[in-house]
Design a protein around this motif. Structure first.
Motif, PDB file in Angstrom:
ATOM      1  N   LEU A 198     -15.281   3.020  25.234  1.00 37.22           N
ATOM      2  CA  LEU A 198     -14.778   3.042  23.850  1.00 37.22           C
ATOM      3  C   LEU A 198     -14.211   4.414  23.474  1.00 37.22           C
ATOM      4  O   LEU A 198     -14.194   4.782  22.292  1.00 37.22           O
ATOM      5  N   ILE A 292     -16.029  -3.348  11.623  1.00 32.98           N
ATOM      6  CA  ILE A 292     -16.035  -2.523  12.837  1.00 32.98           C
ATOM      7  C   ILE A 292     -17.123  -1.447  12.725  1.00 32.98           C
ATOM      8  O   ILE A 292     -17.891  -1.200  13.661  1.00 32.98           O
ATOM      9  N   VAL A 309     -26.334  -7.674  20.627  1.00 32.67           N
ATOM     10  CA  VAL A 309     -25.278  -8.684  20.773  1.00 32.67           C
ATOM     11  C   VAL A 309     -25.527  -9.832  19.782  1.00 32.67           C
ATOM     12  O   VAL A 309     -24.591 -10.315  19.134  1.00 32.67           O
ATOM     13  N   ARG A 323     -14.803  -9.165  16.226  1.00 32.28           N
ATOM     14  CA  ARG A 323     -14.781  -7.733  16.546  1.00 32.28           C
ATOM     15  C   ARG A 323     -16.132  -7.033  16.415  1.00 32.28           C
ATOM     16  O   ARG A 323     -16.477  -6.209  17.258  1.00 32.28           O
ATOM     17  N   GLU A 326     -18.120  -7.384  19.559  1.00 31.87           N
ATOM     18  CA  GLU A 326     -17.537  -6.624  20.685  1.00 31.87           C
ATOM     19  C   GLU A 326     -17.868  -5.139  20.574  1.00 31.87           C
ATOM     20  O   GLU A 326     -18.309  -4.503  21.527  1.00 31.87           O
ATOM     21  N   VAL A 327     -17.662  -4.594  19.350  1.00 35.50           N
ATOM     22  CA  VAL A 327     -17.903  -3.155  19.164  1.00 35.50           C
ATOM     23  C   VAL A 327     -19.396  -2.847  19.326  1.00 35.50           C
ATOM     24  O   VAL A 327     -19.781  -1.879  19.991  1.00 35.50           O
ATOM     25  N   ALA A 329     -21.724  -4.457  21.030  1.00 43.07           N
ATOM     26  CA  ALA A 329     -22.160  -4.549  22.430  1.00 43.07           C
ATOM     27  C   ALA A 329     -21.643  -3.368  23.243  1.00 43.07           C
ATOM     28  O   ALA A 329     -22.355  -2.834  24.103  1.00 43.07           O
ATOM     29  N   THR A 330     -20.412  -2.945  22.951  1.00 44.84           N
ATOM     30  CA  THR A 330     -19.842  -1.852  23.749  1.00 44.84           C
ATOM     31  C   THR A 330     -20.524  -0.520  23.426  1.00 44.84           C
ATOM     32  O   THR A 330     -20.805   0.277  24.322  1.00 44.84           O
TER      33      THR A 330
END
Lengths: 475, 84
Positions: A198, A292, A309, A323, A326-327, A329-330
């Motif tokens: 990221l 986000i 998650v 989104r 995704e953010v 988890a990353t």
């Protein structure tokens, strides 16, 4: 024979050396077998192999599957697209137990101990590990992220505190050895290249906030709250600021925390994880926070990866947006990748400063630190660096590594940790921690550290994901 | 006196086994009755169904245990400055 069994390290290797040898062989074996079975077509395509190349060793290990009403359902995998199609996994579960017994046996031989005295107990412990996995696989338990270490500890605690540990089981209680071997294998999963996934916003959210919270919580516990055990403060600080149970295991081993301390820290972490997983998504939605930023906040604060998650997904579902998940988890994955460095730093700090014996012989500081340093950490860092280098070398090797991890090493590491925690539960004496527990100070320390973590993570997520690095894009 | 000690010795393991059986029965009851009942409550069963449909692995301890690896999406690449 009893005397033979009780003799420590008789012509054998130290526990750490044995853990490194076995761990490295397991990782190397999975890579060699994976390479030999590489696909002939599209070997470098991640689209064709999203979880890496299929590793043949994956057929030799599995764990009980999710079940709701009948534990018998844990012995089969139900196809998601075609529920009528079921694949039995009982053989792979039994083989998983056999792998743990095998690791115990080889470790026993390398450490120069009597194999015959260890084998029956190792089989019984593997079965108890299977029972703990079965308890963790119950759907409600699984979906509220009450992970297997908690149930493995419970299984051990129940037996240890009712009928006690039978004499024949005592030589097989190699919890620390199994966890150390598991950590060396675990190193293969800690890939440094994931840290950059990221970019700078992810690095700042994880790498600035996490060390600040970890160090502050530790210092706060030791010097302000005057908690007598420094290792307890460190384990609580690490599991709360880095990534829950896995960080607690790694740092607990690095600072030689007592079994009771590790059990307590894991219990606290899992309880708060469940609460935060349920509360944070509606809170973020209620405040109208940028999704986000909300996702990054969840990723930076909730301890356990699975819960992150799930919370990201809950937030995303409520606002029909993928989104945040995704953010979240990353960001968590980047934090996950810090474990190696944190564990190494804790081991160096402990060996060099905390464990120093002022009255001891006046040898050089470095020699003394090296003598106390938990050497298995070198195996953990070594497998991590080796797999990280291989991972970034070529698309084929990255798929080889991913396949070996998802198909074999992460499953075996899970079994080793699970049986290791059963051993810890059997040997845990909570009476030793009673004064600290009664004072409520570990709970207060966790709460204060988590409050700091929540505040700093929110500030950093807002700064990086919400403002500083956000592009102005025309709709 | 020795009889009392003997009785205590006899009672010790028996008490331990009784405790083990009691705790085991409680655990079996929770896992076989209470948890399945909880799982059938609308709010919890909805949560479980939603997570299963999304392929979420809530029990994952580390990112490598997730069903899908968390890799950055196109949206993130388009809307975030990853390396200024």
């Amino acid at each position: 024979m009893t005397k033979d069994v009780l003799l420590p390290h008789r012509h054998g290797l130290h526990e750490d050396s044995a853990a490194i040898i076995i761990g490295v062989i397991i990782v190397a074996l999975s890579l060699v077998i994976g390479w030999n079975a590489r696909p002939t077509a599209d070997a470098g395509s991640r689209e064709k192999h999203p979880k890496g190349w299929r590793n043949p060793l994956s057929a030799t290990i599995d764990k009980p599957q999710s079940w709701s009403d009948s534990p018998a359902r844990s012995l089969v995998v139900v196809d998601k697209k075609d529920p009528a199609k079921v694949t039995p996994v009982s053989r792979a579960i039994l083989l998983g137990m056999a792998w743990v017994v095998g690791v115990s046996a080889v470790g026993t031989l390398l450490r120069g101990r009597s194999l015959l005295a260890v084998l029956p107990g190792a089989c019984a412990l593997a079965l108890l590990g299977g029972l703990a996995y079965l308890m963790a696989a119950q759907k409600v338990i699984n979906h509220y992220n009450l992970e297997y270490p908690l149930w493995a500890l419970l299984v051990g605690l129940v037996i240890g505190n009712t009928v006690g540990v039978p004499k024949w089981l005592e030589p097989s209680l190699q919890g620390e050895f199994l966890i150390k071997t598991g950590l060396v294998v675990f190193g293969a999963e800690v890939l440094f290249s994931r840290l950059l996934e990221l970019g700078l916003p992810g690095l700042l959210t994880s790498w600035v906030v996490t060390p600040i919270v970890l160090v502050t919580t530790y210092l706060f516990g030791v010097y302000w709250m005057k908690i007598p055990s420094k290792s307890l403060c460190m384990v609580i600080a690490a599991d709360m600021s880095v990534c829950g149970v896995s960080a607690a295991i790694a740092t607990g081993a690095a600072c030689k925390a007592k079994k009771e301390e590790l059990s307590l820290a894991i219990g606290l972490s899992l309880l708060f994880t469940v609460a935060m997983m349920v509360v944070m998504p509606p809170f973020i939605q209620w405040t109208g926070m940028d999704p986000i930023v909300g996702g990054a906040w969840i990723g930076g604060t909730i301890d356990a990866t699975g819960a992150v998650v799930a919370a990201g997904e809950m937030l995303g579902r409520s606002i029909d947006d993928k989104r945040p998940a995704e953010v979240a988890a990353t960001v968590k994955m980047i934090q996950n990748s810090m474990i190696g460095i944190i564990a190494f730093a804790v081991a160096v700090y402990w060996a060099g400063w905390v464990d120093r014996d002022a009255a001891g012989p006046k040898s050089s500081l470095a020699a003394e630190a090296w003598r106390r340093f938990p050497k298995f950490i070198l195996g953990f860092i070594g497998t991590s660096i080796a797999c990280s280098v291989l991972f970034t070398s070529s698309p084929e090797l990255s798929l080889l590594i991913d396949g070996a991890i998802s198909g074999f090493t992460s499953r075996l590491r899970g079994w080793l940790f699970c049986v290791g925690f059963v051993c810890m539960g059997l040997q845990t004496n909570f009476r030793e921690l009673a004064p600290t527990l009664a004072s409520g100070r570990p709970l207060v320390l966790y709460c204060l550290g988590q409050a700091l973590n929540l505040a700093l993570s929110l500030a950093m997520a807002s700064l990086t994901f919400g403002w500083l690095f956000r592009k102005v894009v025309e709709p | 006196m020795s009889g009392t000690a003997g009785e205590r010795h006899q009672r010790g393991p028996a008490l331990g086994i009784a405790r083990l059986l009691l705790v085991t029965a409680t655990i079996v009851a929770i896992w076989m009755i209470v948890l399945p009942w909880l799982g059938s409550r609308p709010a919890i069963s909805r949560h479980i169904e939603t997570m299963e449909a999304a392929g979420v692995q809530p029990g994952a301890m580390f990112y490598t245990e997730l069903e899908r690896l968390p890799l950055r999406s196109e949206w993130i690449e388009q809307h975030l400055v990853l390396w200024p």
